[in-house]
Write a protein that holds these residues in place. Structure first.
Motif, PDB file in Angstrom:
ATOM      1  N   SER A 192      -3.550   7.468 -15.490  1.00 29.83           N
ATOM      2  CA  SER A 192      -3.488   8.452 -14.405  1.00 29.83           C
ATOM      3  C   SER A 192      -4.827   8.562 -13.683  1.00 29.83           C
ATOM      4  O   SER A 192      -4.885   8.785 -12.476  1.00 29.83           O
ATOM      5  N   PHE A 193      -5.928   8.386 -14.417  1.00 25.88           N
ATOM      6  CA  PHE A 193      -7.262   8.433 -13.811  1.00 25.88           C
ATOM      7  C   PHE A 193      -7.424   7.331 -12.761  1.00 25.88           C
ATOM      8  O   PHE A 193      -7.907   7.579 -11.654  1.00 25.88           O
ATOM      9  N   PHE A 194      -6.994   6.119 -13.096  1.00 20.89           N
ATOM     10  CA  PHE A 194      -7.127   5.025 -12.131  1.00 20.89           C
ATOM     11  C   PHE A 194      -6.149   5.178 -10.961  1.00 20.89           C
ATOM     12  O   PHE A 194      -6.462   4.810  -9.826  1.00 20.89           O
ATOM     13  N   THR A 195      -4.986   5.768 -11.224  1.00 18.23           N
ATOM     14  CA  THR A 195      -3.996   5.941 -10.161  1.00 18.23           C
ATOM     15  C   THR A 195      -4.471   6.911  -9.087  1.00 18.23           C
ATOM     16  O   THR A 195      -4.169   6.746  -7.905  1.00 18.23           O
ATOM     17  N   VAL A 196      -5.235   7.923  -9.482  1.00 15.49           N
ATOM     18  CA  VAL A 196      -5.646   8.938  -8.515  1.00 15.49           C
ATOM     19  C   VAL A 196      -6.495   8.349  -7.393  1.00 15.49           C
ATOM     20  O   VAL A 196      -6.522   8.861  -6.271  1.00 15.49           O
ATOM     21  N   PHE A 197      -7.174   7.224  -7.656  1.00 19.18           N
ATOM     22  CA  PHE A 197      -8.025   6.630  -6.626  1.00 19.18           C
ATOM     23  C   PHE A 197      -7.228   5.849  -5.584  1.00 19.18           C
ATOM     24  O   PHE A 197      -7.794   5.363  -4.601  1.00 19.18           O
ATOM     25  N   LEU A 198      -5.904   5.751  -5.776  1.00 20.26           N
ATOM     26  CA  LEU A 198      -5.041   5.177  -4.746  1.00 20.26           C
ATOM     27  C   LEU A 198      -4.720   6.199  -3.654  1.00 20.26           C
ATOM     28  O   LEU A 198      -4.118   5.871  -2.632  1.00 20.26           O
ATOM     29  N   ILE A 199      -5.117   7.443  -3.896  1.00 20.75           N
ATOM     30  CA  ILE A 199      -4.976   8.508  -2.899  1.00 20.75           C
ATOM     31  C   ILE A 199      -6.297   8.635  -2.154  1.00 20.75           C
ATOM     32  O   ILE A 199      -7.365   8.630  -2.761  1.00 20.75           O
TER      33      ILE A 199
END
Length: 425
Positions: A192-199
């Motif tokens: 989830s930490f890495f996914t947030v940087f797609l925003i």
């Protein structure tokens, strides 16, 4: 995008990324909480130890809530969320290490428990930030006219992640053990930490960036307490969650009353979320803005009845069905409350209003867990659950009698102001 489009928010790519990130985070969070509940009760066989889990999370979450909202309104949301998830991953890693036999083999039970409680306490501190950040971030990703639809899908993603996490946790304990179940939790949080940087980073809409903190907090509280629809919904839901928090006692039901083991525990813990998911998906097609106040009162009354049935049941499947319908009624309550908040909150105050919401609702989950644990210790487990459900019914009846304004609350005019045409139930 067309009117009455139940997939309006899902047509926005960045919102889908947000849902994925939230799914991973809530999956991990839900699974971690259940695994820790199971571990703590297995170590102590004492309801008081379960009550302390709720208390350890409630104290920092409630104490920090308003300050967290002020900070969220002052800061860029995407990076602040990434920072909070990174800190949460450290908690997950710590719990993983605390259940590693090679590390804690020489530790006393008390030392292990105090260490778990300390990490839960830190998690409560972080929780005070998560609610306001996520609530504010949605409003920066989707246009205003899509807020209600986005709130429905966001809540549904939360519930789906919760039900998968809750159900899987019981099986994971049986298949992999507590230690490796917490390793799965840590992996989900890191994803989830890495996914947030797609925003993408978002603008700060609060024009009073240097506003004194006390003045900022006062403005947020004043808005909530002067907006009767918000105050009524939050108060009613808070009381029901406070007295209906029987889920913290599920390890006792699973191990000592129904005797269904960790897999049965996972099914019991997941049943309310399954009901809530189905309800919230249905509201994407048939919204519930007409006579919203009466529908909210009816839903919470039904929730109280389901809790009483669950408490009295000695049949595993009757208990599962009762918990399922408690989730159905809770899903109605959640959608109405989130819709009221999204429609009536100005953009520059979303962090503070969400913080007040977390004080009323989020923190009352932990305080309700503490209340259930204490009453179970004093009254017995079954009596405590029936008492909580009864208090919920009394609260609903009292609210319906003394607050005709809330009883007659209707949200259709608010939808018209947001350029949304809704079908009516």
């Amino acid at each position: 995008m067309t009117k009455n489009d139940p997939y309006a928010a899902l047509r926005i790519k960045e919102f889908n990324t947000f849902l994925l990130m939230r799914f991973l985070l809530v999956f991990g969070w839900s699974m971690q909480f259940i695994v820790i509940e199971w571990q703590v009760y297995s170590l102590t066989k004492d309801p008081w130890s379960l009550a302390l889990i709720g208390l350890m999370e409630f104290v920092p979450a409630f104490s920090m809530a308003l300050f967290a909202g002020h900070i969220v309104d002052q800061k860029e949301k995407r990076n602040l969320l990434a920072l909070c998830i990174a800190a949460f991953s450290l908690i997950s890693l710590g719990l993983f290490l605390l259940t590693w036999p090679e590390i804690v083999s020489d530790w006393s039970t008390s030392t292990i428990l105090y260490s778990i409680y300390a990490l839960v306490f830190f998690g409560g501190f972080l929780r005070s930030f998560f609610g306001p950040i996520l609530f504010s971030l949605i409003a920066l990703i989707v246009p205003k006219k899509v807020y209600p639809n986005a709130a429905t899908w966001s809540s549904s993603a939360w519930q789906i992640a919760s039900v998968v996490g809750l159900a899987f946790s019981g099986f994971a304990i049986n298949w992999f053990g507590v230690h490796w179940s917490l390793c799965i939790v840590f992996s989900l949080v890191v994803l989830s930490f890495f996914t947030v940087f797609l925003i993408s980073k978002k603008p700060i809409l609060n024009t009073k960036v240097n506003e004194p903190i006390l003045q900022s907090l006062k403005e947020g509280l004043s808005f909530v307490f002067n907006t009767k629809a918000i105050l009524g919904a939050l108060t009613l839901d808070m009381i029901s969650v406070l007295f209906g928090g029987a889920v913290i006692l599920l390890p006792i039901f699973a191990q000592d009353i129904l005797c269904v083991g960790s897999e049965g525990f996972g099914i019991l813990r997941a049943a309310p979320s399954v009901g809530a998911i189905l309800t919230m998906i249905a509201t994407a097609y048939i919204p519930i803005s007409k006579n919203a106040g009466m529908k909210l009162l009816t839903a919470i009354f039904g929730f109280g009845v389901c809790i009483i049935i669950f408490g009295l049941s000695t049949s595993f499947w009757v208990s599962v069905i009762a918990l399922f319908f408690s989730g159905v009624t809770d899903g109605v309550s959640m959608v109405i409350r989130q819709t009221i908040l999204q429609l009536k909150t100005p953009d520059h105050m979303r962090g503070r209003v969400a913080s007040v919401n977390s004080m009323f609702i989020g923190s009352s989950n932990e305080l309700g867990s503490f209340e259930s644990g204490v009453t179970a210790k004093l009254m017995g487990t079954v009596t405590a659950v029936v008492f909580g459900g009864t208090m919920t019914l009394i609260t609903v009846i009292t609210t319906a009698v003394v607050s005709p304004t809330f009883r007659n609350l209707d949200l259709r005019e608010d939808f018209k102001d947001s350029s949304i045409d809704e079908p009516s139930l």
